[in-house]
Motif scaffolding. Structure first.
Motif, PDB file in Angstrom:
ATOM      1  N   PRO A 131       0.809  -1.227   0.000  1.00 12.36           N
ATOM      2  CA  PRO A 131       0.000   0.000   0.000  1.00 12.36           C
ATOM      3  C   PRO A 131       0.837   1.271   0.000  1.00 12.36           C
ATOM      4  N   PHE A 132       1.949   1.279   0.749  1.00 10.90           N
ATOM      5  CA  PHE A 132       2.797   2.473   0.800  1.00 10.90           C
ATOM      6  C   PHE A 132       3.448   2.753  -0.550  1.00 10.90           C
ATOM      7  N   ALA A 133       3.908   1.693  -1.223  1.00  6.06           N
ATOM      8  CA  ALA A 133       4.534   1.874  -2.539  1.00  6.06           C
ATOM      9  C   ALA A 133       3.513   2.396  -3.549  1.00  6.06           C
ATOM     10  N   LEU A 134       2.299   1.832  -3.510  1.00  5.02           N
ATOM     11  CA  LEU A 134       1.258   2.295  -4.423  1.00  5.02           C
ATOM     12  C   LEU A 134       0.920   3.757  -4.166  1.00  5.02           C
ATOM     13  N   LEU A 135       0.811   4.148  -2.894  1.00  4.04           N
ATOM     14  CA  LEU A 135       0.496   5.537  -2.572  1.00  4.04           C
ATOM     15  C   LEU A 135       1.609   6.479  -3.011  1.00  4.04           C
ATOM     16  N   ALA A 136       2.867   6.036  -2.890  1.00  2.00           N
ATOM     17  CA  ALA A 136       3.985   6.874  -3.341  1.00  2.00           C
ATOM     18  C   ALA A 136       3.900   7.120  -4.850  1.00  2.00           C
ATOM     19  N   VAL A 137       3.600   6.050  -5.605  1.00  2.00           N
ATOM     20  CA  VAL A 137       3.466   6.195  -7.064  1.00  2.00           C
ATOM     21  C   VAL A 137       2.287   7.102  -7.404  1.00  2.00           C
TER      22      VAL A 137
ATOM     23  N   MET B  29      -7.738  -0.427  -7.953  1.00  2.00           N
ATOM     24  CA  MET B  29      -6.363  -0.719  -7.525  1.00  2.00           C
ATOM     25  C   MET B  29      -6.202  -0.493  -6.032  1.00  2.00           C
ATOM     26  N   VAL B  30      -6.748   0.630  -5.581  1.00  2.00           N
ATOM     27  CA  VAL B  30      -6.627   1.012  -4.180  1.00  2.00           C
ATOM     28  C   VAL B  30      -7.300  -0.023  -3.290  1.00  2.00           C
TER      29      VAL B  30
ATOM     30  N   ILE C  21      -1.035  11.503   7.521  1.00  3.69           N
ATOM     31  CA  ILE C  21      -2.277  10.708   7.508  1.00  3.69           C
ATOM     32  C   ILE C  21      -2.012   9.289   7.014  1.00  3.69           C
ATOM     33  N   THR C  22      -0.912   9.094   6.283  1.00  2.00           N
ATOM     34  CA  THR C  22      -0.544   7.741   5.852  1.00  2.00           C
ATOM     35  C   THR C  22       0.008   6.939   7.021  1.00  2.00           C
TER      36      THR C  22
END
Length: 433
Positions: free
Chosen positions: A319-325, A353-354, A417-418
């Protein structure tokens, strides 16, 4: 993989439409039509007709023009001037002094307008001449205004949260409540930055004037009562469950008109102007939403969102990698499109995706709005930058430079918030379902 390539073809077509200057709504609908005709067996005309009809009478969408009208009424009233006179006497002893009026003034007006551009225009018209006339540095005056005005997108009632809620079928009331704590967090971060700058370089800030007695400050604060009543009437009725967002929006319009007339300087002619401006803005947003709804349905028929979500799932992104992209993607996209267009353009494809990596769609809505806030102060299409340029005549690159620290603060807000998602989910959780 064939569906992914199909999606890339349609994406290139969309950017070609936008680069050619085609309206966003028509570009979305055009790409949807091509997708249905070329990559599915669905009856394109029937799908278009049923989608436009089905999405044109959404009750949730009725809150949108009402909140826009409320903001337009307040934009033309003297409540913003009263807000300045009510806040200023209490902020003279803080590091940064009256620069905090920009931050708190934008936060308060955001809570009754729902629009970033309206917040920048209203507070800027009142605060920029006043602060520069008192000797405050132009860079900080402009920067605090540009950055703090982005709160109009987050602090409820937020127009863009209504758009996200309608596009993703999330509860608008819960989205509104979810935006409260992140909004207050950003207010604290913005004020903290101003105080830090003042502490690091005391010569930036003009000396403090005569301190008003407590009773005089209290008397000046009476001008805040109408705005506070409006905020409590709108947000309080939603949070307590007494009214839906649409009912609260109607209440807000009535209260805004009453207060605008009661405080003076408002007329029936100005009310007519507010109604015309709200009609134009609402029609534009509704047109974009219809185009986005058609695109979302068309993508469903082609199977592209499912294939994209499966492809992302196979990549094994956390999830963190997806949010960074996605953060980089949204910032780049926001450099060329306004916030509402970014939301309606991407949610139908991004949301699967999310959800595939286990991210809460409610939390994602607040994350998306904060990232879109960044695009309001990034050239070449930062709406807040254009509004402030129109108010001051300052070169837009100078305004963007002044706003850059607040861009970084918004990025810090996304990180917070992440790491601590409870900032977003705590209040909606307390509401229950």
């Amino acid at each position: 993989m064939d569906l992914i390539l199909t999606g890339l073809v349609l994406l290139i077509l969309l950017f070609a439409f936008l680069a050619a200057g085609v309206w966003v709504a028509l570009a979305l609908a055009g790409v949807a039509l091509v997708g249905l005709l070329a990559f599915s067996n669905a009856p394109a005309g029937l799908v278009l007709a049923t989608t436009f009809w089905g999405h044109s009478h959404s009750w949730s969408l009725a809150a949108l023009p009402l909140f826009i009208l409320m903001g337009e009424v307040l934009l033309r009233s003297r409540l913003s001037q009263d807000m300045f006179s009510g806040l200023a006497p209490w902020l003279g002893r803080l590091p940064g002094r009256l620069l905090h009026v920009n931050v708190l003034g934008c936060a308060i007006f955001a809570a009754v307008s729902g629009s970033s551009a309206a917040t920048a225009a209203t507070i800027g018209r009142m605060s920029v001449p006043e602060l520069e006339g008192r000797g405050y540095p132009q860079g900080l005056v402009i920067g605090t205004l540009a950055g703090s005005a982005t709160l109009g997108l987050l602090i409820p009632p937020s127009i863009i949260l209504i758009v996200y809620g309608v596009a993703t079928e999330q509860s608008i009331a819960r989205l509104f409540v979810a935006g409260i704590l992140p909004g207050l967090m950003l207010v604290a971060l913005f004020s903290g930055y101003v105080a830090l700058r003042a502490w690091m370089d005391p010569d930036l800030i003009p000396p403090r004037g005569d301190r008003l007695p407590y009773l005089q400050r209290l008397k000046a604060s009476r001008s805040l009562i109408p705005v506070a009543a409006l905020i409590l009437g709108v947000i309080g009725s939603i949070y307590t469950g007494l009214a839906s967002p649409t009912d609260a929006a109607a209440l807000g319009v009535v209260l805004a008109v009453i207060l605008a007339f009661a405080t003076g300087g408002f007329s029936w002619a100005l009310l007519g102007q507010a109604m015309m401006a709200a009609t134009r803005t609402s029609a534009m947003i509704a047109f974009i939403l219809l185009g986005a709804a058609f695109l979302s349905v068309a993508m469903g028929f082609t199977g592209i969102p499912r294939a994209l979500a499966a492809w992302i799932g196979e990549m094994g992104l956390s999830p963190f990698a997806l949010l960074a992209v996605l953060t980089v993607f949204f910032i780049v996209l926001g450099c060329f499109l306004d916030g509402i267009s970014v939301v309606v353009l991407t949610t139908s494809i991004i949301l699967p995706m999310v959800q595939a990596v286990g991210i809460d769609p409610l939390w994602f809505g607040i994350y998306l709005v904060i990232v879109v806030e960044m695009s309001q102060i990034t050239p070449p299409v930062g709406f807040n930058l254009f509004v402030i340029q129109g108010l001051t005549g300052i070169d837009i690159l100078r305004i963007a430079k002044a706003a850059f620290p607040f861009f970084l603060i918004l990025l810090l807000g996304v990180a917070l918030i992440t790491i601590f998602p409870g900032i977003v989910t705590a209040l909606p959780g307390a509401m229950g379902n």
